[in-house]
Design a protein around this motif. Structure first.
Motif, PDB file in Angstrom:
ATOM      1  N   VAL A   1      61.253  33.663  64.540  1.00  0.00           N
ATOM      2  CA  VAL A   1      62.631  33.947  64.121  1.00  0.00           C
ATOM      3  C   VAL A   1      62.965  35.357  64.583  1.00  0.00           C
ATOM      4  O   VAL A   1      62.198  36.287  64.331  1.00  0.00           O
ATOM      5  CB  VAL A   1      62.756  33.872  62.580  1.00  0.00           C
ATOM      6  CG1 VAL A   1      64.175  34.215  62.135  1.00  0.00           C
ATOM      7  CG2 VAL A   1      62.345  32.505  62.070  1.00  0.00           C
ATOM      8  N   VAL A   2      64.085  35.530  65.276  1.00  0.00           N
ATOM      9  CA  VAL A   2      64.486  36.852  65.755  1.00  0.00           C
ATOM     10  C   VAL A   2      65.891  37.155  65.247  1.00  0.00           C
ATOM     11  O   VAL A   2      66.828  36.394  65.523  1.00  0.00           O
ATOM     12  CB  VAL A   2      64.461  36.915  67.301  1.00  0.00           C
ATOM     13  CG1 VAL A   2      65.033  38.238  67.798  1.00  0.00           C
ATOM     14  CG2 VAL A   2      63.041  36.733  67.833  1.00  0.00           C
ATOM     15  N   ALA A   3      66.049  38.227  64.492  1.00  0.00           N
ATOM     16  CA  ALA A   3      67.388  38.658  64.077  1.00  0.00           C
ATOM     17  C   ALA A   3      67.820  39.792  64.990  1.00  0.00           C
ATOM     18  O   ALA A   3      67.108  40.790  65.117  1.00  0.00           O
ATOM     19  CB  ALA A   3      67.382  39.115  62.628  1.00  0.00           C
ATOM     20  N   GLU A   4      68.925  39.642  65.645  1.00  0.00           N
ATOM     21  CA  GLU A   4      69.338  40.575  66.700  1.00  0.00           C
ATOM     22  C   GLU A   4      70.843  40.784  66.718  1.00  0.00           C
ATOM     23  O   GLU A   4      71.610  40.000  66.180  1.00  0.00           O
ATOM     24  CB  GLU A   4      68.919  40.010  68.070  1.00  0.00           C
ATOM     25  CG  GLU A   4      67.747  40.711  68.730  1.00  0.00           C
ATOM     26  CD  GLU A   4      67.993  42.180  69.043  1.00  0.00           C
ATOM     27  OE1 GLU A   4      69.146  42.645  69.041  1.00  0.00           O
ATOM     28  OE2 GLU A   4      67.002  42.887  69.309  1.00  0.00           O
ATOM     29  N   LEU A   5      71.233  41.858  67.412  1.00  0.00           N
ATOM     30  CA  LEU A   5      72.644  42.089  67.682  1.00  0.00           C
ATOM     31  C   LEU A   5      73.075  41.271  68.896  1.00  0.00           C
ATOM     32  O   LEU A   5      74.222  40.862  69.013  1.00  0.00           O
ATOM     33  CB  LEU A   5      72.886  43.566  68.010  1.00  0.00           C
ATOM     34  CG  LEU A   5      72.312  44.619  67.060  1.00  0.00           C
ATOM     35  CD1 LEU A   5      72.790  46.000  67.482  1.00  0.00           C
ATOM     36  CD2 LEU A   5      72.730  44.324  65.633  1.00  0.00           C
ATOM     37  N   THR A   6      72.124  41.092  69.821  1.00  0.00           N
ATOM     38  CA  THR A   6      72.484  40.583  71.132  1.00  0.00           C
ATOM     39  C   THR A   6      71.320  39.776  71.692  1.00  0.00           C
ATOM     40  O   THR A   6      70.225  39.837  71.143  1.00  0.00           O
ATOM     41  CB  THR A   6      72.863  41.800  72.012  1.00  0.00           C
ATOM     42  OG1 THR A   6      73.349  41.337  73.254  1.00  0.00           O
ATOM     43  CG2 THR A   6      71.681  42.715  72.265  1.00  0.00           C
ATOM     44  N   MET A   7      71.552  39.004  72.774  1.00  0.00           N
ATOM     45  CA  MET A   7      70.491  38.171  73.323  1.00  0.00           C
ATOM     46  C   MET A   7      69.472  39.036  74.068  1.00  0.00           C
ATOM     47  O   MET A   7      69.795  39.689  75.047  1.00  0.00           O
ATOM     48  CB  MET A   7      71.094  37.125  74.271  1.00  0.00           C
ATOM     49  CG  MET A   7      70.094  36.113  74.764  1.00  0.00           C
ATOM     50  SD  MET A   7      69.307  35.159  73.442  1.00  0.00           S
ATOM     51  CE  MET A   7      70.460  33.810  73.239  1.00  0.00           C
ATOM     52  N   THR A   8      68.253  39.069  73.570  1.00  0.00           N
ATOM     53  CA  THR A   8      67.196  39.848  74.231  1.00  0.00           C
ATOM     54  C   THR A   8      66.183  38.891  74.843  1.00  0.00           C
ATOM     55  O   THR A   8      66.227  37.683  74.602  1.00  0.00           O
ATOM     56  CB  THR A   8      66.456  40.732  73.213  1.00  0.00           C
ATOM     57  OG1 THR A   8      65.871  39.873  72.229  1.00  0.00           O
ATOM     58  CG2 THR A   8      67.376  41.729  72.552  1.00  0.00           C
ATOM     59  N   GLU A   9      65.250  39.440  75.598  1.00  0.00           N
ATOM     60  CA  GLU A   9      64.208  38.618  76.218  1.00  0.00           C
ATOM     61  C   GLU A   9      63.334  37.961  75.146  1.00  0.00           C
ATOM     62  O   GLU A   9      62.873  36.839  75.316  1.00  0.00           O
ATOM     63  CB  GLU A   9      63.344  39.472  77.153  1.00  0.00           C
ATOM     64  CG  GLU A   9      64.120  40.067  78.325  1.00  0.00           C
ATOM     65  CD  GLU A   9      64.889  39.031  79.117  1.00  0.00           C
ATOM     66  OE1 GLU A   9      64.240  38.251  79.837  1.00  0.00           O
ATOM     67  OE2 GLU A   9      66.131  38.992  79.013  1.00  0.00           O
ATOM     68  N   THR A  10      63.118  38.647  74.031  1.00  0.00           N
ATOM     69  CA  THR A  10      62.326  38.059  72.945  1.00  0.00           C
ATOM     70  C   THR A  10      63.134  36.974  72.239  1.00  0.00           C
ATOM     71  O   THR A  10      62.613  35.893  71.941  1.00  0.00           O
ATOM     72  CB  THR A  10      61.899  39.144  71.940  1.00  0.00           C
ATOM     73  OG1 THR A  10      61.260  40.194  72.662  1.00  0.00           O
ATOM     74  CG2 THR A  10      60.944  38.585  70.892  1.00  0.00           C
ATOM     75  N   ALA A  11      64.419  37.260  71.995  1.00  0.00           N
ATOM     76  CA  ALA A  11      65.266  36.265  71.319  1.00  0.00           C
ATOM     77  C   ALA A  11      65.302  34.964  72.120  1.00  0.00           C
ATOM     78  O   ALA A  11      65.319  33.870  71.535  1.00  0.00           O
ATOM     79  CB  ALA A  11      66.674  36.823  71.131  1.00  0.00           C
ATOM     80  N   LYS A  12      65.260  35.060  73.450  1.00  0.00           N
ATOM     81  CA  LYS A  12      65.307  33.849  74.282  1.00  0.00           C
ATOM     82  C   LYS A  12      64.140  32.909  73.982  1.00  0.00           C
ATOM     83  O   LYS A  12      64.207  31.724  74.283  1.00  0.00           O
ATOM     84  CB  LYS A  12      65.272  34.228  75.768  1.00  0.00           C
ATOM     85  CG  LYS A  12      66.585  34.769  76.289  1.00  0.00           C
ATOM     86  CD  LYS A  12      66.454  35.150  77.754  1.00  0.00           C
ATOM     87  CE  LYS A  12      67.686  35.929  78.209  1.00  0.00           C
ATOM     88  NZ  LYS A  12      67.432  36.597  79.494  1.00  0.00           N
ATOM     89  N   LEU A  13      63.042  33.451  73.423  1.00  0.00           N
ATOM     90  CA  LEU A  13      61.875  32.609  73.137  1.00  0.00           C
ATOM     91  C   LEU A  13      61.846  32.139  71.681  1.00  0.00           C
ATOM     92  O   LEU A  13      60.925  31.437  71.267  1.00  0.00           O
ATOM     93  CB  LEU A  13      60.586  33.383  73.444  1.00  0.00           C
ATOM     94  CG  LEU A  13      60.445  33.916  74.878  1.00  0.00           C
ATOM     95  CD1 LEU A  13      59.127  34.669  75.036  1.00  0.00           C
ATOM     96  CD2 LEU A  13      60.525  32.778  75.893  1.00  0.00           C
ATOM     97  N   ALA A  14      62.858  32.546  70.884  1.00  0.00           N
ATOM     98  CA  ALA A  14      62.825  32.260  69.444  1.00  0.00           C
ATOM     99  C   ALA A  14      63.164  30.806  69.144  1.00  0.00           C
ATOM    100  O   ALA A  14      63.845  30.133  69.923  1.00  0.00           O
ATOM    101  CB  ALA A  14      63.818  33.173  68.731  1.00  0.00           C
ATOM    102  N   ASP A  15      62.695  30.333  67.993  1.00  0.00           N
ATOM    103  CA  ASP A  15      63.148  29.031  67.483  1.00  0.00           C
ATOM    104  C   ASP A  15      64.508  29.181  66.809  1.00  0.00           C
ATOM    105  O   ASP A  15      65.341  28.281  66.867  1.00  0.00           O
ATOM    106  CB  ASP A  15      62.120  28.486  66.492  1.00  0.00           C
ATOM    107  CG  ASP A  15      60.778  28.276  67.170  1.00  0.00           C
ATOM    108  OD1 ASP A  15      60.723  27.465  68.109  1.00  0.00           O
ATOM    109  OD2 ASP A  15      59.800  28.958  66.801  1.00  0.00           O
ATOM    110  N   TYR A  16      64.682  30.329  66.132  1.00  0.00           N
ATOM    111  CA  TYR A  16      65.980  30.628  65.505  1.00  0.00           C
ATOM    112  C   TYR A  16      66.364  32.057  65.821  1.00  0.00           C
ATOM    113  O   TYR A  16      65.529  32.958  65.748  1.00  0.00           O
ATOM    114  CB  TYR A  16      65.904  30.485  63.976  1.00  0.00           C
ATOM    115  CG  TYR A  16      65.794  29.054  63.554  1.00  0.00           C
ATOM    116  CD1 TYR A  16      66.933  28.285  63.332  1.00  0.00           C
ATOM    117  CD2 TYR A  16      64.542  28.462  63.407  1.00  0.00           C
ATOM    118  CE1 TYR A  16      66.834  26.955  62.976  1.00  0.00           C
ATOM    119  CE2 TYR A  16      64.435  27.126  63.054  1.00  0.00           C
ATOM    120  CZ  TYR A  16      65.583  26.384  62.853  1.00  0.00           C
ATOM    121  OH  TYR A  16      65.487  25.067  62.508  1.00  0.00           O
ATOM    122  N   ILE A  17      67.635  32.264  66.158  1.00  0.00           N
ATOM    123  CA  ILE A  17      68.151  33.624  66.296  1.00  0.00           C
ATOM    124  C   ILE A  17      69.171  33.827  65.182  1.00  0.00           C
ATOM    125  O   ILE A  17      70.071  32.992  64.996  1.00  0.00           O
ATOM    126  CB  ILE A  17      68.831  33.845  67.664  1.00  0.00           C
ATOM    127  CG1 ILE A  17      67.877  33.443  68.809  1.00  0.00           C
ATOM    128  CG2 ILE A  17      69.231  35.313  67.825  1.00  0.00           C
ATOM    129  CD1 ILE A  17      68.504  33.560  70.194  1.00  0.00           C
TER     130      ILE A  17
END
Ligand SMILES: Nc1nc2c(c(=O)[nH]1)N[C@H]1C(S)=C(S)[C@@H](COP(=O)(O)OP(=O)(O)OC[C@H]3O[C@@H](n4cnc5c(=O)[nH]c(N)nc54)[C@H](O)[C@@H]3O)O[C@H]1N2
Ligand SMILES: Nc1nc2c(c(=O)[nH]1)N[C@H]1C(S)=C(S)[C@@H](COP(=O)(O)OP(=O)(O)OC[C@H]3O[C@@H](n4cnc5c(=O)[nH]c(N)nc54)[C@H](O)[C@@H]3O)O[C@H]1N2
Ligand code: SF4
Ligand SMILES: [Mo]
Length: 696
Positions: free
Chosen positions: A422-438
């Motif tokens: 799970v990645v909580a972010e402001l914007t699409m990052t390289e790590t977020a691209k691999l997340a199950d949930y953003i």
């Protein structure tokens, strides 16, 4: 609604400049300006601070929870996202136990967010698997200064720079990285302070320094020990300070007795004369201030490097007075706070040890729940355990380890191997691209909270804007997730309630409150009934451990030296116009115009030998990976050393870096690894890492 000006803190570096956000009647951010009377930034901001509005613009943001199905993301409601996340977490907890899950929090988020993250890990998930980017930043500072002084923070304040005679900048590049403070170092030098810069590269400050000690990467301990040798030999040590306030002098003196400047010439690459001059300057100064950064910490010798510096300051009695001290330039806007909040696998808020039964009881009682008793995994420990099959679910907010952790291929493999990311972010990052949930997170401007800068100043930021879409603050979605998991541990009504709970449990924040912090432009910890106005200078009459400890240390070689196959040494550093993984600064057209792409800095001698021209496309290979970029030929790096920034996801230097670690803190050696460089065939443009990866 009328237009307004809202006071907050710059969201980038640890200087913590005061920033005003201008908001129009429709609630839009129309501009930023520096706070004129701010005690640190005094009416200035650097280019990154001025560009804040771009960094958080709604059109670049994640505005609703996203769920990945195969390789695409689909919007889902908060309820649906949190329901499935909590169900999966519960299954994993039931099957594999709390050691198999963890949280990575954010040194970019508020103290309240970070306090909530470690409480979520400890009180809800029942694990001490909580860490953040300090691991790969100043963890050796926390560990090293804790041993020698009893507290791992900047001992003095930034404005002491105007009260010192001698400024020693070692392994830091403040004009690029702590820019407003870097400007103040120039100003202090103009007003008469002497400046010594100890750095393998010719930094901007090195160009104006009285002495530039251009040592070989990784030879800090040898250099500092030889300086100590000279200081003792010349009787420049502070006998009364040592006898009254330090333990362990005899062993230290024995250790450096044979380390003459001549004996370290070949290891450090610095002439004995320059070492003597530098030692004499430091030993003779009435007030000398050491400022240091990643050129000290990001080595397998990181903790020992910090101890060596601490020995130097203590032996000369350069601690506890204005214009002195040993001053780690903490990097992120709230990395000091994230450490203070206990987002580390071995300590609760206020550095209270997780394996101390009385501390466990204190928190178990205060939180009304059982807590984990064994220290947890570090961030890199979690990735390693995932690949070993022992770790399954990770919640990350406000970090992009795929770009910023060493050995990118290894990190990507671990992120992909998780059962739940799970990645909580402001914007699409390289790590977020691999997340199950953003999860869409509110930025600093869209929430209320506090940030602790590099000089321990806890500052309040007010909410200026509504978050875009359904984004919310990090502690708020953590609270909602805790509720789904059946816990009301995070059930605060507002950020002030989070702060008040934290302050009651954290001795160094004990007397702080929102009104107190706001009245005073921030308060510096420790702030308790004995020091209700905070503390500008630490260790004035005593150390938290009573007497300071002098600890002999020995030169430790870098893990991966250059050799025949990989004949150049690579160091990684930062550029003024970009920040961290680049996810915020690279949204600004002004900053992108200055530096739009990755770059390799190489000395003319090496460039000539390799037939590399100015801006030639080049390939760079290490034992772990390969990237392509363009070459910048410059005398600022010495022959044999090449340097790359780590901000560019297209040409990520962390493809190449080494995961060899400091045994004490697990800090990886980000400042040295062996590489080979070659020009690309004529006509071939540098390819993005994604393109390189797709090819067989
Ligand atoms: N513009 C910008 N500012 C930033 C950041 C950013 O990404 N961009 N990041 C923030 C963060 S998180 C941090 S931690 C700080 C870091 O700020 P700094 O600590 O200044 O960071 P670096 O540029 O990584 O490294 C500092 C210096 O160490 C030198 N060095 C390398 N090896 C050695 C060695 O063996 N000995 C010595 N003495 N020096 C050596 C390098 O040449 C470099 O000049 O910056 C913060 N500020
Ligand atoms: N090769 C090499 N690698 C390095 C270093 C080096 O010198 N060389 N330096 C290391 C150091 S010192 C550090 S500190 C790390 C930094 O590594 P990271 O912490 O991964 O880098 P940042 O760019 O600061 O990432 C922060 C992310 O947080 C997001 N963010 C900002 N504010 C918030 C918020 O309030 N909430 C949420 N949820 N997200 C937010 C941003 O969009 C951004 O994507 O990099 C390390 N990596
Ligand atoms: S020096 Fe740091 S805190 Fe100040 S404006 Fe620049 S990035 Fe922001
Ligand atoms: Mo950092």
């Amino acid at each position: 609604m009328a237009s307004s000006i809202v006071k907050t803190v710059c969201p980038f570096c640890g200087v913590g400049c005061g920033i005003n956000l201008k908001v129009d009647a429709q609630g839009n951010l129309t501009g930023v300006e520096p706070q004129r009377s701010h005690p640190v930034s005094r009416g200035k901001l650097c280019e990154k601070g001025w560009s804040t509005a771009y960094a958080i613009r709604p059109d670049n943001r994640i505005t609703e929870p996203l769920k990945r199905i195969h390789d695409r993301f689909y919007p889902v409601s908060w309820d649906e996202a949190l329901d499935t996340i909590s169900e999966t977490l519960q299954d994993i907890l039931a099957e594999s136990g709390p050691e198999s899950v963890g949280v990575i929090s954010s040194a970019r988020a508020t103290n309240e967010d970070n306090y909530a993250a470690q409480k979520f890990a400890r009180a809800v998930l029942k694990t001490n698997n909580i860490d953040h980017c300090a691991r790969i930043c100043h963890s050796p500072t926390v560990a090293g200064l804790k041993q020698t002084l009893g507290s791992g923070a900047m001992t003095n304040s930034t404005q002491d720079i105007f009260e010192t005679e001698l400024i020693v900048v070692i392994g830091a590049d403040p004009t690029e990285n702590h820019s407003v403070f870097g400007g103040q170092i120039f100003e202090a030098k103009q007003r008469g302070a002497k400046l010594v810069v100890i750095d393998p590269r010719v930094t901007r400050l090195a160009k104006v320094a009285d002495i530039h000690v251009q040592l070989k990467p990784g030879s800090n301990i040898a250099l500092i020990n030889a300086m100590l040798h000279v200081i003792l030999k010349q009787n420049l040590h502070n006998q009364s300070f040592i006898s009254q306030r330090c333990d362990g002098f005899d062993a230290l003196a024995r250790n450096v007795a044979t380390i003459t400047p001549e004996s370290v010439e070949s290891c450090t690459g610095v002439s004995a004369d320059v070492i003597r001059q530098t030692a004499m300057l430091y030993g003779q100064a009435q007030r000398a201030m050491i400022l240091y950064g990643m050129g000290i910490t990001q080595f397998v010798s990181g903790t020992q490097n910090v101890i060596a510096l601490s020995n130097l300051a203590l032996v000369c009695g350069q601690i506890g007075r204005p214009g002195t001290g040993i001053n780690p330039l903490r990097g992120q806007n709230n990395v000091q706070g994230a450490c203070d909040m206990g987002c580390l696998p071995n300590v609760y808020p206020g550095y209270q040890a997780v394996d101390d039964p009385s501390v466990q009881q204190k928190f178990a009682r205060a939180w009304g729940t059982q807590v984990a008793t064994t220290p947890g995994l570090t961030s890199l420990g979690m990735t390693k355990a995932t690949l070993a099959g022992d770790f399954r679910a990770l919640i990350i907010f406000g970090e992009d380890p795929v770009v910023t952790d060493p050995d990118q291929n290894h990190v990507r493999a671990a992120m992909k191997a998780m059962d739940l990311l799970v990645v909580a972010e402001l914007t699409m990052t390289e790590t977020a691209k691999l997340a199950d949930y953003i999860l869409p997170a509110a930025s600093f401007a869209e929430k209320e909270g506090t940030f602790t800068n590099c000089e321990r100043r806890v500052q309040h930021g007010s909410q200026a804007l509504q978050p875009p879409g359904s984004a919310i603050g990090d502690w708020q979605w953590l609270k909602a997730l805790a509720a789904k998991l059946g816990s009301d541990a995070l059930n605060w009504s507002d950020s002030e309630a989070v702060f008040d709970e934290m302050a009651a449990l954290t001795p160094s924040y004990q007397s702080m409150s929102y009104p107190g912090i706001m009245r005073a432009h921030g308060l510096q910890w420790p702030c308790h009934p004995g020091a209700p106005e905070g503390t500008a200078i630490l260790h004035q009459s005593t150390f938290p451990i009573g007497k300071a400890r002098l600890i002999p240390v020995h030169q430790i070689e870098i893990d991966e030296a250059a050799d025949e196959q990989y004949p150049l040494l690579l160091t990684t550093n930062r550029l003024h116009f970009h920040y961290g993984c680049g996810s915020m600064t690279r949204k600004s057209p002004l900053l992108e115009r200055e530096i739009p792409a990755g770059i390799l800095f190489i000395n003319p001698e090496d460039a000539r030998a390799l037939k590399i021209q100015r801006y030639s496309p080049v390939g760079i290979r290490s034992r772990r990976g390969y990237v392509e970029t363009r070459a910048m030929i410059t005398e600022d790096v010495p022959p044999g050393l090449v340097a790359m920034p780590y901000h560019f996801k297209e040409a990520p230097s962390n493809q190449l870096t080494n995961t060899a670690q400091d045994p004490v803190t697990k800090m990886p050696e980000l400042k040295a690894c062996a590489v080979s460089v070659s020009p690309l065939p004529p006509g071939q443009e540098p390819r993005d890492i994604d393109q390189i990866r797709e090819e067989p």
